[in-house]
Every structure is written in structure tokens, then in C-alpha cells.
Design a protein around this motif. Structure first.
Motif, PDB file in Angstrom:
ATOM      1  N   GLY A  25       0.855  -1.129  -0.025  1.00 56.63           N
ATOM      2  CA  GLY A  25       0.073   0.079  -0.144  1.00 56.63           C
ATOM      3  C   GLY A  25       0.974   1.553  -0.139  1.00 56.63           C
ATOM      4  O   GLY A  25       0.350   2.375   0.261  1.00 56.63           O
ATOM      5  N   LEU A  26       2.362   1.068  -0.344  1.00 61.13           N
ATOM      6  CA  LEU A  26       2.965   2.401  -0.365  1.00 61.13           C
ATOM      7  C   LEU A  26       2.591   3.448  -1.875  1.00 61.13           C
ATOM      8  O   LEU A  26       2.747   2.559  -2.790  1.00 61.13           O
ATOM      9  CB  LEU A  26       4.599   2.143  -0.260  1.00 61.13           C
ATOM     10  N   GLY A  27       2.546   4.504  -1.648  1.00 63.76           N
ATOM     11  CA  GLY A  27       2.713   5.248  -2.658  1.00 63.76           C
ATOM     12  C   GLY A  27       3.805   5.492  -3.238  1.00 63.76           C
ATOM     13  O   GLY A  27       4.997   5.250  -2.662  1.00 63.76           O
ATOM     14  N   ALA A  28       3.971   6.169  -4.400  1.00 60.10           N
ATOM     15  CA  ALA A  28       5.316   6.488  -5.291  1.00 60.10           C
ATOM     16  C   ALA A  28       6.230   7.139  -4.232  1.00 60.10           C
ATOM     17  O   ALA A  28       7.277   6.674  -4.146  1.00 60.10           O
ATOM     18  CB  ALA A  28       5.179   6.946  -6.379  1.00 60.10           C
ATOM     19  N   ALA A  29       5.805   8.239  -3.874  1.00 62.58           N
ATOM     20  CA  ALA A  29       6.806   9.157  -2.785  1.00 62.58           C
ATOM     21  C   ALA A  29       7.259   8.145  -1.612  1.00 62.58           C
ATOM     22  O   ALA A  29       8.610   8.431  -1.377  1.00 62.58           O
ATOM     23  CB  ALA A  29       5.976  10.225  -2.376  1.00 62.58           C
ATOM     24  N   GLU A  30       6.228   7.492  -1.129  1.00 64.25           N
ATOM     25  CA  GLU A  30       6.923   6.416   0.123  1.00 64.25           C
ATOM     26  C   GLU A  30       7.863   5.336  -0.449  1.00 64.25           C
ATOM     27  O   GLU A  30       8.636   5.099   0.270  1.00 64.25           O
ATOM     28  CB  GLU A  30       5.469   5.981   0.878  1.00 64.25           C
ATOM     29  N   GLN A  31       7.672   4.835  -1.647  1.00 63.52           N
ATOM     30  CA  GLN A  31       8.441   3.808  -2.117  1.00 63.52           C
ATOM     31  C   GLN A  31       9.852   4.630  -2.397  1.00 63.52           C
ATOM     32  O   GLN A  31      11.086   3.902  -1.882  1.00 63.52           O
ATOM     33  CB  GLN A  31       8.054   3.489  -3.255  1.00 63.52           C
ATOM     34  N   ILE A  32       9.964   5.622  -2.912  1.00 60.31           N
ATOM     35  CA  ILE A  32      11.203   6.323  -3.060  1.00 60.31           C
ATOM     36  C   ILE A  32      11.984   6.613  -1.845  1.00 60.31           C
ATOM     37  O   ILE A  32      13.016   6.409  -1.643  1.00 60.31           O
ATOM     38  CB  ILE A  32      10.903   7.728  -3.713  1.00 60.31           C
ATOM     39  N   ALA A  33      11.088   7.032  -0.593  1.00 60.80           N
ATOM     40  CA  ALA A  33      11.768   7.318   0.585  1.00 60.80           C
ATOM     41  C   ALA A  33      12.383   5.949   1.250  1.00 60.80           C
ATOM     42  O   ALA A  33      13.217   5.958   1.731  1.00 60.80           O
ATOM     43  CB  ALA A  33      10.673   7.997   1.435  1.00 60.80           C
ATOM     44  N   LEU A  34      11.359   4.899   1.066  1.00 60.34           N
ATOM     45  CA  LEU A  34      11.815   3.791   1.460  1.00 60.34           C
ATOM     46  C   LEU A  34      12.906   3.190   1.017  1.00 60.34           C
ATOM     47  O   LEU A  34      13.829   2.421   1.898  1.00 60.34           O
ATOM     48  CB  LEU A  34      10.800   2.609   1.690  1.00 60.34           C
ATOM     49  N   LEU A  35      13.153   3.221  -0.063  1.00 59.03           N
ATOM     50  CA  LEU A  35      14.396   2.801  -0.805  1.00 59.03           C
ATOM     51  C   LEU A  35      15.545   3.640  -0.811  1.00 59.03           C
ATOM     52  O   LEU A  35      16.419   3.271  -1.217  1.00 59.03           O
ATOM     53  CB  LEU A  35      13.978   2.272  -2.245  1.00 59.03           C
ATOM     54  N   ALA A  36      15.296   4.988  -0.191  1.00 60.75           N
ATOM     55  CA  ALA A  36      16.213   5.809  -0.223  1.00 60.75           C
ATOM     56  C   ALA A  36      17.061   5.966  -1.565  1.00 60.75           C
ATOM     57  O   ALA A  36      18.088   6.133  -1.768  1.00 60.75           O
ATOM     58  CB  ALA A  36      17.304   5.508   0.701  1.00 60.75           C
ATOM     59  N   LEU A  37      16.022   6.450  -2.761  1.00 55.92           N
ATOM     60  CA  LEU A  37      16.595   6.549  -3.876  1.00 55.92           C
ATOM     61  C   LEU A  37      17.120   7.806  -4.125  1.00 55.92           C
ATOM     62  O   LEU A  37      16.789   8.593  -3.124  1.00 55.92           O
ATOM     63  CB  LEU A  37      15.411   6.516  -5.154  1.00 55.92           C
ATOM     64  N   GLU A  39      18.139  11.588  -4.099  1.00 55.05           N
ATOM     65  CA  GLU A  39      17.607  12.871  -3.938  1.00 55.05           C
ATOM     66  C   GLU A  39      17.107  13.254  -5.362  1.00 55.05           C
ATOM     67  O   GLU A  39      17.996  13.295  -6.468  1.00 55.05           O
ATOM     68  CB  GLU A  39      18.459  13.708  -3.370  1.00 55.05           C
ATOM     69  N   GLY A  40      15.834  13.984  -5.492  1.00 53.82           N
ATOM     70  CA  GLY A  40      15.307  14.328  -6.753  1.00 53.82           C
ATOM     71  C   GLY A  40      14.720  13.221  -7.538  1.00 53.82           C
ATOM     72  O   GLY A  40      14.107  13.914  -8.690  1.00 53.82           O
ATOM     73  N   THR A  41      14.707  12.158  -7.283  1.00 54.52           N
ATOM     74  CA  THR A  41      13.833  11.001  -7.889  1.00 54.52           C
ATOM     75  C   THR A  41      12.422  11.617  -7.662  1.00 54.52           C
ATOM     76  O   THR A  41      11.890  11.681  -6.683  1.00 54.52           O
ATOM     77  CB  THR A  41      14.050   9.672  -7.078  1.00 54.52           C
ATOM     78  N   ARG A  42      11.870  11.477  -8.813  1.00 56.40           N
ATOM     79  CA  ARG A  42      10.414  12.100  -8.797  1.00 56.40           C
ATOM     80  C   ARG A  42       9.289  10.857  -8.726  1.00 56.40           C
ATOM     81  O   ARG A  42       9.887   9.908  -9.151  1.00 56.40           O
ATOM     82  CB  ARG A  42       9.984  12.840 -10.178  1.00 56.40           C
ATOM     83  N   PRO A  43       8.310  10.977  -8.161  1.00 53.97           N
ATOM     84  CA  PRO A  43       7.415   9.995  -8.128  1.00 53.97           C
ATOM     85  C   PRO A  43       6.958   9.104  -9.383  1.00 53.97           C
ATOM     86  O   PRO A  43       6.757   7.985  -9.616  1.00 53.97           O
ATOM     87  CB  PRO A  43       5.903  10.640  -7.387  1.00 53.97           C
ATOM     88  N   GLY A  44       7.202  10.024 -10.677  1.00 55.00           N
ATOM     89  CA  GLY A  44       6.706   9.519 -11.991  1.00 55.00           C
ATOM     90  C   GLY A  44       7.858   8.451 -12.354  1.00 55.00           C
ATOM     91  O   GLY A  44       7.729   7.493 -13.065  1.00 55.00           O
ATOM     92  N   ALA A  45       8.945   8.468 -11.737  1.00 54.61           N
ATOM     93  CA  ALA A  45       9.859   7.377 -11.879  1.00 54.61           C
ATOM     94  C   ALA A  45       9.423   6.032 -11.538  1.00 54.61           C
ATOM     95  O   ALA A  45       9.850   5.005 -12.129  1.00 54.61           O
ATOM     96  CB  ALA A  45      11.389   7.764 -11.305  1.00 54.61           C
ATOM     97  N   VAL A  46       8.728   5.671 -10.376  1.00 51.90           N
ATOM     98  CA  VAL A  46       8.225   4.562  -9.817  1.00 51.90           C
ATOM     99  C   VAL A  46       7.403   3.862 -11.173  1.00 51.90           C
ATOM    100  O   VAL A  46       7.501   2.654 -11.535  1.00 51.90           O
ATOM    101  CB  VAL A  46       7.383   4.795  -8.605  1.00 51.90           C
ATOM    102  N   ARG A  47       6.622   4.807 -11.819  1.00 51.12           N
ATOM    103  CA  ARG A  47       5.980   4.222 -13.142  1.00 51.12           C
ATOM    104  C   ARG A  47       7.012   3.639 -14.034  1.00 51.12           C
ATOM    105  O   ARG A  47       6.601   2.404 -14.428  1.00 51.12           O
ATOM    106  CB  ARG A  47       5.059   5.314 -13.735  1.00 51.12           C
TER     107      ARG A  47
END
Length: 137
Positions: A25-37, A39-47
Motif C-alpha cells: 500500500g505504499l505510494g510512489a513518494a513513500e517507495q522512493i523514501a523507503l528505498l532511499a532512491l 535525491e530528486g527522484t520524482r514519483p513518476g520514476a516509479v511508473r
């Protein structure tokens, strides 16, 4: 680990991890934070990661991924007859994590939170890192 993986395997791993985090249930921004991608990785990158872009090569990222895979494996072992129970457990408040959900603990505490969740779920991993396990001869 990623250095030894070919592009196809890296893409498959990326898709699997994004799918796992989606199932929790993690959104894109949370996935970026959890993975410590980076800095500057945008939520669209998850797509893009869901499709055909592999995660960037990074030892820090691979360490987190290895722990997340360990958590997923421990949840499958804990709830072998109901795959959805692991997702429920990850989103249920737990006194062990200061009355936060395991996901919230991982997001707020970073790598330390991820390790705490894994250690709670995976007694074999906890045994290994505590130094109580048998030493290789």
C-alpha cells in the motif's frame, strides 16, 4: 549484487520490489523514501520502474532491497495459507514499533526501521546478526 546481474535480471528485481511495495500500500513518494532512491527522484520514476527501467546501481539500495526481500519471505513463512495477511500485518499498529505500523516504522526510521522489522519477523536473521549463531569453521 546488481553489478553481477544482467539488465534483464535487474529489471525483473526492480519490478518485483515495486510490486511488493505496491502490495503493502505504499505510494510512489513513500517507495522512493523507503528505498532511499537518489535525491530528486520524482514519483513518476516509479511508473518507469514498473515497466522497464531498473533501479540505479547502489550498494545502499541493494542493502535495503535484500532486507525487504527478507521481510517478504518471513511474511510468507508466517502466513503460508493467506498471502494477504502479510500486507495486513505490515499496516497494523504494533507495540514493538512504538505503536506504529511496521511500514511507518520503516519509513520514519530508515534502514534501522527496516532492520528492526526484519529482525522482529525473521528469527533466523535475528540469530545471525546477534552473533549467537554458529560461526563458520
Amino acid at each position: 549484487m546488481t553489478q553481477k546481474m544482467n539488465l534483464e535480471d535487474r529489471i525483473a528485481l526492480t519490478r518485483a520490489i515495486v510490486g511488493l511495495l505496491d502490495s503493502w500500500g505504499l505510494g510512489a513518494a513513500e517507495q522512493i523514501a523507503l528505498l532511499a532512491l537518489p535525491e530528486g527522484t520524482r514519483p513518476g520514476a516509479v511508473r518507469q520502474y514498473r515497466q522497464s527501467t531498473p533501479f540505479p546501481e547502489s550498494a545502499q539500495l541493494m542493502e535495503r532491497i535484500e532486507h525487504l526481500i527478507g521481510i517478504a519471505d518471513a511474511l510468507r513463512t508466517s502466513y503460508p495459507h493467506n498471502a494477504h495477511m502479510g500486507n495486513i500485518w505490515m499496516n497494523r499498529v504494533n507495540h514493538r514499533f512504538d505503536n506504529r505500523t511496521p511500514l511507518r516504522a520503516m519509513l520514519e526510521d530508515g534502514l534501522g526501521g527496516i532492520i528492526a522489522v526484519r529482525t522482529h519477523l525473521d528469527c533466523a536473521y535475528d540469530w545471525h546478526i546477534s552473533g549467537s549463531g554458529a560461526k563458520p569453521g
